[in-house]
Enzyme design. Structure first.
Site, PDB file in Angstrom:
ATOM      1  N   GLU A  38      18.678 -16.912  -7.548  1.00 53.89           N
ATOM      2  CA  GLU A  38      18.183 -15.581  -7.964  1.00 53.89           C
ATOM      3  C   GLU A  38      17.580 -15.601  -9.325  1.00 53.89           C
ATOM      4  O   GLU A  38      16.492 -15.278  -9.718  1.00 53.89           O
ATOM      5  CB  GLU A  38      19.342 -14.761  -7.642  1.00 53.89           C
ATOM      6  CG  GLU A  38      18.850 -13.336  -8.036  1.00 53.89           C
ATOM      7  CD  GLU A  38      17.993 -12.596  -7.393  1.00 53.89           C
ATOM      8  OE1 GLU A  38      17.275 -13.171  -6.401  1.00 53.89           O
ATOM      9  OE2 GLU A  38      17.322 -11.374  -8.002  1.00 53.89           O
TER      10      GLU A  38
ATOM     11  N   ARG B  61       4.200  -0.277  -4.810  1.00 53.68           N
ATOM     12  CA  ARG B  61       3.708  -0.739  -3.671  1.00 53.68           C
ATOM     13  C   ARG B  61       2.498  -1.545  -3.383  1.00 53.68           C
ATOM     14  O   ARG B  61       2.318  -2.197  -2.284  1.00 53.68           O
ATOM     15  CB  ARG B  61       3.783   0.308  -2.476  1.00 53.68           C
ATOM     16  CG  ARG B  61       5.084   1.352  -2.256  1.00 53.68           C
ATOM     17  CD  ARG B  61       4.960   2.269  -1.523  1.00 53.68           C
ATOM     18  NE  ARG B  61       4.590   1.934   0.064  1.00 53.68           N
ATOM     19  CZ  ARG B  61       5.507   1.479   0.865  1.00 53.68           C
ATOM     20  NH1 ARG B  61       6.841   1.834   0.629  1.00 53.68           N
ATOM     21  NH2 ARG B  61       5.221   1.316   2.238  1.00 53.68           N
TER      22      ARG B  61
ATOM     23  N   CYS C 205       0.732  -1.044   0.020  1.00 54.30           N
ATOM     24  CA  CYS C 205      -0.056  -0.077  -0.066  1.00 54.30           C
ATOM     25  C   CYS C 205       0.862   1.042  -0.059  1.00 54.30           C
ATOM     26  O   CYS C 205       1.897   1.321   0.601  1.00 54.30           O
ATOM     27  CB  CYS C 205      -0.850   0.098   1.342  1.00 54.30           C
ATOM     28  SG  CYS C 205      -1.941  -1.212   1.251  1.00 54.30           S
TER      29      CYS C 205
ATOM     30  N   LYS D 287       6.292  -4.219  -3.855  1.00 52.98           N
ATOM     31  CA  LYS D 287       7.625  -4.064  -3.747  1.00 52.98           C
ATOM     32  C   LYS D 287       8.143  -4.067  -2.206  1.00 52.98           C
ATOM     33  O   LYS D 287       9.249  -4.529  -1.933  1.00 52.98           O
ATOM     34  CB  LYS D 287       8.014  -2.626  -4.329  1.00 52.98           C
ATOM     35  CG  LYS D 287       9.440  -2.326  -4.511  1.00 52.98           C
ATOM     36  CD  LYS D 287      10.323  -3.083  -5.355  1.00 52.98           C
ATOM     37  CE  LYS D 287      11.870  -2.782  -5.393  1.00 52.98           C
ATOM     38  NZ  LYS D 287      12.360  -3.740  -6.080  1.00 52.98           N
TER      39      LYS D 287
ATOM     40  N   HIS E 240      20.048 -36.007  -6.249  1.00 52.59           N
ATOM     41  CA  HIS E 240      19.383 -36.368  -5.065  1.00 52.59           C
ATOM     42  C   HIS E 240      17.825 -36.131  -5.218  1.00 52.59           C
ATOM     43  O   HIS E 240      17.000 -36.315  -4.468  1.00 52.59           O
ATOM     44  CB  HIS E 240      19.954 -35.674  -3.821  1.00 52.59           C
ATOM     45  CG  HIS E 240      21.105 -35.921  -3.535  1.00 52.59           C
ATOM     46  ND1 HIS E 240      21.576 -37.119  -3.141  1.00 52.59           N
ATOM     47  CD2 HIS E 240      22.628 -35.278  -3.589  1.00 52.59           C
ATOM     48  CE1 HIS E 240      23.038 -37.381  -3.059  1.00 52.59           C
ATOM     49  NE2 HIS E 240      23.495 -36.126  -3.450  1.00 52.59           N
TER      50      HIS E 240
ATOM     51  N   TRP F 235      -2.344  -2.844  -1.618  1.00 51.66           N
ATOM     52  CA  TRP F 235      -2.182  -4.175  -1.860  1.00 51.66           C
ATOM     53  C   TRP F 235      -3.054  -4.987  -0.493  1.00 51.66           C
ATOM     54  O   TRP F 235      -2.805  -4.705   0.443  1.00 51.66           O
ATOM     55  CB  TRP F 235      -0.694  -4.315  -1.502  1.00 51.66           C
ATOM     56  CG  TRP F 235      -0.122  -5.618  -1.612  1.00 51.66           C
ATOM     57  CD1 TRP F 235       0.339  -6.367  -2.751  1.00 51.66           C
ATOM     58  CD2 TRP F 235      -0.045  -6.888  -0.773  1.00 51.66           C
ATOM     59  NE1 TRP F 235       0.679  -7.584  -2.677  1.00 51.66           N
ATOM     60  CE2 TRP F 235       0.399  -7.933  -1.359  1.00 51.66           C
ATOM     61  CE3 TRP F 235      -0.241  -7.072   0.661  1.00 51.66           C
ATOM     62  CZ2 TRP F 235       0.743  -9.181  -0.597  1.00 51.66           C
ATOM     63  CZ3 TRP F 235      -0.257  -8.450   1.462  1.00 51.66           C
ATOM     64  CH2 TRP F 235       0.287  -9.230   0.322  1.00 51.66           C
TER      65      TRP F 235
ATOM     66  N   ASN G 218      -1.993   2.145   5.276  1.00 52.25           N
ATOM     67  CA  ASN G 218      -0.888   1.012   5.040  1.00 52.25           C
ATOM     68  C   ASN G 218      -0.376   0.402   6.369  1.00 52.25           C
ATOM     69  O   ASN G 218      -0.308   1.008   7.314  1.00 52.25           O
ATOM     70  CB  ASN G 218       0.273   2.022   4.450  1.00 52.25           C
ATOM     71  CG  ASN G 218       1.615   0.921   4.334  1.00 52.25           C
ATOM     72  OD1 ASN G 218       1.159  -0.398   4.097  1.00 52.25           O
ATOM     73  ND2 ASN G 218       2.730   1.415   4.229  1.00 52.25           N
ATOM     74  N   GLY G 219      -0.858  -0.816   6.320  1.00 53.52           N
ATOM     75  CA  GLY G 219      -0.613  -1.878   7.378  1.00 53.52           C
ATOM     76  C   GLY G 219      -1.427  -2.417   7.908  1.00 53.52           C
ATOM     77  O   GLY G 219      -2.612  -2.600   7.041  1.00 53.52           O
TER      78      GLY G 219
ATOM     79  N   LYS H 185      13.669 -14.600 -10.279  1.00 50.32           N
ATOM     80  CA  LYS H 185      13.534 -13.673 -11.127  1.00 50.32           C
ATOM     81  C   LYS H 185      12.256 -13.955 -12.202  1.00 50.32           C
ATOM     82  O   LYS H 185      11.471 -13.321 -12.603  1.00 50.32           O
ATOM     83  CB  LYS H 185      14.786 -12.994 -12.108  1.00 50.32           C
ATOM     84  CG  LYS H 185      15.631 -12.231 -11.074  1.00 50.32           C
ATOM     85  CD  LYS H 185      15.255 -10.934 -10.722  1.00 50.32           C
ATOM     86  CE  LYS H 185      14.185 -10.987  -9.556  1.00 50.32           C
ATOM     87  NZ  LYS H 185      15.125 -10.755  -8.490  1.00 50.32           N
TER      88      LYS H 185
ATOM     89  N   GLU I 195       8.733 -14.710 -10.503  1.00 49.06           N
ATOM     90  CA  GLU I 195       7.902 -13.431 -10.200  1.00 49.06           C
ATOM     91  C   GLU I 195       7.203 -12.912 -11.124  1.00 49.06           C
ATOM     92  O   GLU I 195       6.398 -12.050 -10.988  1.00 49.06           O
ATOM     93  CB  GLU I 195       8.708 -12.984  -8.904  1.00 49.06           C
ATOM     94  CG  GLU I 195       9.939 -11.925  -9.589  1.00 49.06           C
ATOM     95  CD  GLU I 195      10.369 -11.247  -8.245  1.00 49.06           C
ATOM     96  OE1 GLU I 195       9.877 -10.902  -7.382  1.00 49.06           O
ATOM     97  OE2 GLU I 195      11.567 -10.947  -8.376  1.00 49.06           O
TER      98      GLU I 195
HETATM   99  C1  AGP Z   1      12.547  -9.484  -5.296  1.00 50.32           C
HETATM  100  O1  AGP Z   1      12.806  -9.602  -6.641  1.00 50.32           O
HETATM  101  C2  AGP Z   1      11.488  -9.757  -4.672  1.00 50.32           C
HETATM  102  N1  AGP Z   1      10.711  -8.607  -5.054  1.00 50.32           N
HETATM  103  C3  AGP Z   1      11.686  -9.850  -3.302  1.00 50.32           C
HETATM  104  O2  AGP Z   1      11.948 -11.235  -2.961  1.00 50.32           O
HETATM  105  C4  AGP Z   1      12.481  -8.925  -2.416  1.00 50.32           C
HETATM  106  O3  AGP Z   1      13.830  -9.224  -2.503  1.00 50.32           O
HETATM  107  C5  AGP Z   1      12.159  -9.201  -0.747  1.00 50.32           C
HETATM  108  O4  AGP Z   1      10.710  -8.875  -0.717  1.00 50.32           O
HETATM  109  C6  AGP Z   1      12.850  -8.547   0.073  1.00 50.32           C
HETATM  110  O5  AGP Z   1      12.678  -6.961  -0.075  1.00 50.32           O
HETATM  111  P1  AGP Z   1      13.862  -6.149   0.672  1.00 50.32           P
HETATM  112  O6  AGP Z   1      15.200  -6.124   0.198  1.00 50.32           O
HETATM  113  O7  AGP Z   1      13.024  -4.796   0.204  1.00 50.32           O
HETATM  114  O8  AGP Z   1      13.613  -6.464   2.146  1.00 50.32           O
END
Ligand code: AGP
Length: 592
Positions: A465, A27, A2, A587, A488, A74, A100-101, A469, A472
């Site tokens: 990673e 956000r 949010c 984000k 395994h 969100w 927000n929250g 990517k 997501e």
């Molecule tokens: C990364 O591409 C993601 N959007 C997510 O995993 C992110 O890295 C995670 O939420 C941690 O965020 P931060 O670094 O702001 O703590």
């Protein structure tokens, strides 16, 4: 999660609020809304969907209001419908709130208010705030807010306006981020700095337990008892260009291309502040790294550097797991929390818990003044600039830079090791120059449903990673694995339909990687490899080969991650997906 924004000044509030919301949309993007005060009346416009839906609903409506609040959501409590979209109002429509929250005791408060005859219009936790403020209003919005806040439990930030005081916006911070932007004859509230960058660089970062009281010509900060608080004004180093796409199709692509600069700026920042670092990793029996998502993957790479250069054992733990764990922690441990936003609640709570257990805490954060930046005993800043794309890219390589420098600083070869960072930006540039090759590779895999990513040693986290990517932003299932673990279990998945992305620069595990590739080929898997330019052996074994310039082992993660970021980007973009705002994600994750 949010984004909230508030404005009071001499200009038209609506375009300012909408522009700010667009810059905060990363956000959350389930619904959006604004509330304005015009001719003594409260106007609320809100819509499920992205901000463009709200903009459509506002076409032709020429509101002249000069005070207002806005929200991009969100969803937590209640589906993303028009009714559940913010702002929420009291019964008479005199007070509007954006939030927000989470209000953790909202069910109890809702029941109490219902018994008093209040009728609710939404399923949200937020609506109770509007009713509580209306109930406590006796001619002063600040006093009503103070009374309402006494009843609220949880982590939250909210902004409120009322028709009774048309040139006033009040913001409250307790756990979720909120900043004040200081203008001339106008003032702003926002969840994050990019929202207000076109108007001002002067910022007050609120702390938990603080209330900001804004009129066009004044900003006063109070604690929850109503006592005035003196705050520092910070000048943000971020500029508007950094928060805009600048000709790129997506923020993510722009941010991938900003990595050479992010690495260089972070390195320079580290070197110029190195002398202020008040600890040596070597003085601790163990280093714990706590983070989530991409930041967690950076931590995993950091483990290899710290163990190699400083010789101190490192454990990397998901923040959400650490907080409730029984992991013994004491003052013999140093705990590093990594977070680009500095607001991730899991990481913040985990660091608080580590502190309570006696550890010295260090943050690696990109947002100065963020919750984690303030929470820790010492902060190291990455200098990646604002990252808008939900998929983290440049902040990842900036985090790698901080971790590499922190580890190198402990070595007898400190100078030599640190000097190596200076060549990374040019090596990333060279890798980016091959983006078209990666784009061609991506076209062959658009219909695939599953991917496996394999890496070993320092490039194992890069496999994780790369897979994160892809999943997501493209919604394609992808698993990252240490290549040696394939036999395994995951090897059972391999057949002629399975693309297996292998990271195989010529390092200490190169030969082992070649053997793992043979195992994939023997099961008819499709090998997509990342390796050094001119590596004929690897190229021959691969259906597709993505090259990076040759470099030494310790630096490879800075480069191997780049083609994987690009591969995910091109696949998602060619599938027509919303790369910068992938479904279900936000984000900044400020819920547990
Ligand atoms: C990364 O591409 C993601 N959007 C997510 O995993 C992110 O890295 C995670 O939420 C941690 O965020 P931060 O670094 O702001 O703590």
């Amino acid at each position: 999660m949010c984004g909230i924004v508030g404005y009071t000044g001499r200009d038209l509030a609506l375009p300012i609020l909408l522009g700010a919301l667009e810059r905060l949309e990363y956000r959350g993007y389930d619904s959006a809304g604004v509330a304005l005060i015009e001719n003594g009346k409260l106007i609320v416009e809100k819509k499920a969907g992205k901000i463009r839906e709200l903009v459509r609903a506002l076409w032709g409506k020429n509101y002249k209001a000069k005070t207002g609040i806005g929200h991009t959501r969100w969803a937590t409590h209640g589906k993303p419908t028009d009714e559940n979209a913010h702002p929420h109002t009291d019964e008479k429509g005199e007070f509007a709130v954006v939030h927000n929250g989470i209000i953790e005791n909202y069910i109890e408060l809702r029941e109490e208010l219902k018994k008093e005859g209040v009728k609710f219009k939404s399923d949200t936790d937020t609506e109770v705030i509007a009713h509580l403020i209306a109930k406590n209003y006796k001619g002063d919005l600040l006093q009503a807010v103070i009374e309402a806040v006494k009843k609220l439990k949880g982590a939250f930030a909210f902004a409120v306006i009322t028709v009774h005081e048309p040139n006033r916006v009040i913001g409250v911070k307790n756990g979720s981020p909120l900043i004040v932007g200081l203008g001339q004859g106008e003032n702003f509230l926002a969840s994050d700095i990019p929202a207000i960058l076109p108007y001002t660089k002067k910022v007050i970062v609120l702390d938990d337990g603080e209330i900001a009281d804004l009129t066009p010509d004044s900003v006063n900060i109070y604690n929850f008892n109503g006592e005035p608080v003196t705050k520092d004004v910070m000048i943000t180093p971020w500029d508007l260009v950094a928060a805009e796409k600048s000709g790129f199709k997506h923020f993510m692509l722009k941010e991938i291309y900003e990595q050479p600069k992010a690495v260089l700026d972070t390195y320079k920042g580290f070197i110029s502040n190195e002398e202020t670092i008040p600890f040596w990793l070597k003085d601790y029996r163990r280093i714990l790294i706590i983070a989530c998502g991409t930041s967690y993957h950076a931590g995993l790479v950091g483990k290899y550097w710290i163990e190699r250069f400083a010789g101190v054992p490192v454990e990397v733990i998901y923040a959400s797991e650490f907080r409730y764990s029984d992991t013994p922690v004491s003052d013999k441990d140093l705990v590093i929390g990594i977070s680009q936003s500095g607001e991730t609640i899991d990481t913040k709570f985990a660091l608080q818990s580590a502190k309570e257990r006696g550890a010295f805490t260090v943050g690696i954060v990109n947002v100065v003044g963020s919750a984690i930046d303030r929470e820790v005993d010492f902060s190291i800043h990455t200098h990646a600039g604002p990252e808008i794309g939900v998929a983290a890219t440049k902040t990842f390589t900036a985090q790698l830079t901080s971790l590499y420098c922190l580890a190198a600083r402990e070595s007898n070869e400190r100078e030599e090791l640190l000097k190596k960072v200076e060549k990374i930006p040019a090596l990333i540039e060279k890798t980016l120059a091959k983006a078209e090759d990666v784009e061609k590779v991506s076209e062959k895999y658009l219909k695939k449903k599953d991917f496996l990513y394999l890496g070993r040693y320092i490039n194992f986290p890069i496999a994780l990673e790369g897979a994160l990517k892809l999943k997501e932003i493209s919604y394609i299932h992808a698993e990252g694995y240490p290549a040696g673990e394939m036999k395994h279990g995951p090897i059972a998945l391999i057949d002629e339909n399975m693309p297996v992305t292998v990271i195989a620069p010529k390092d200490r595990v190169y030969e082992k990687m070649l053997s793992n590739i043979e195992e994939v080929l023997a099961r008819k898997g499709i090998v997509i490899s990342v390796g050094f330019e001119g590596d004929k052996v690897l190229k021959e074994k691969s259906a597709d080969f993505m090259e990076i310039p040759e470099t030494e082992e310790v630096l490879t993660p800075f480069l191997t991650v780049v083609p994987l970021q690009l591969l995910a980007y091109f696949i998602a973009s060619k599938l027509g997906l919303d790369v910068d705002q992938p479904r279900n994600l936000a984000k900044t994750v400020t819920v547990e």
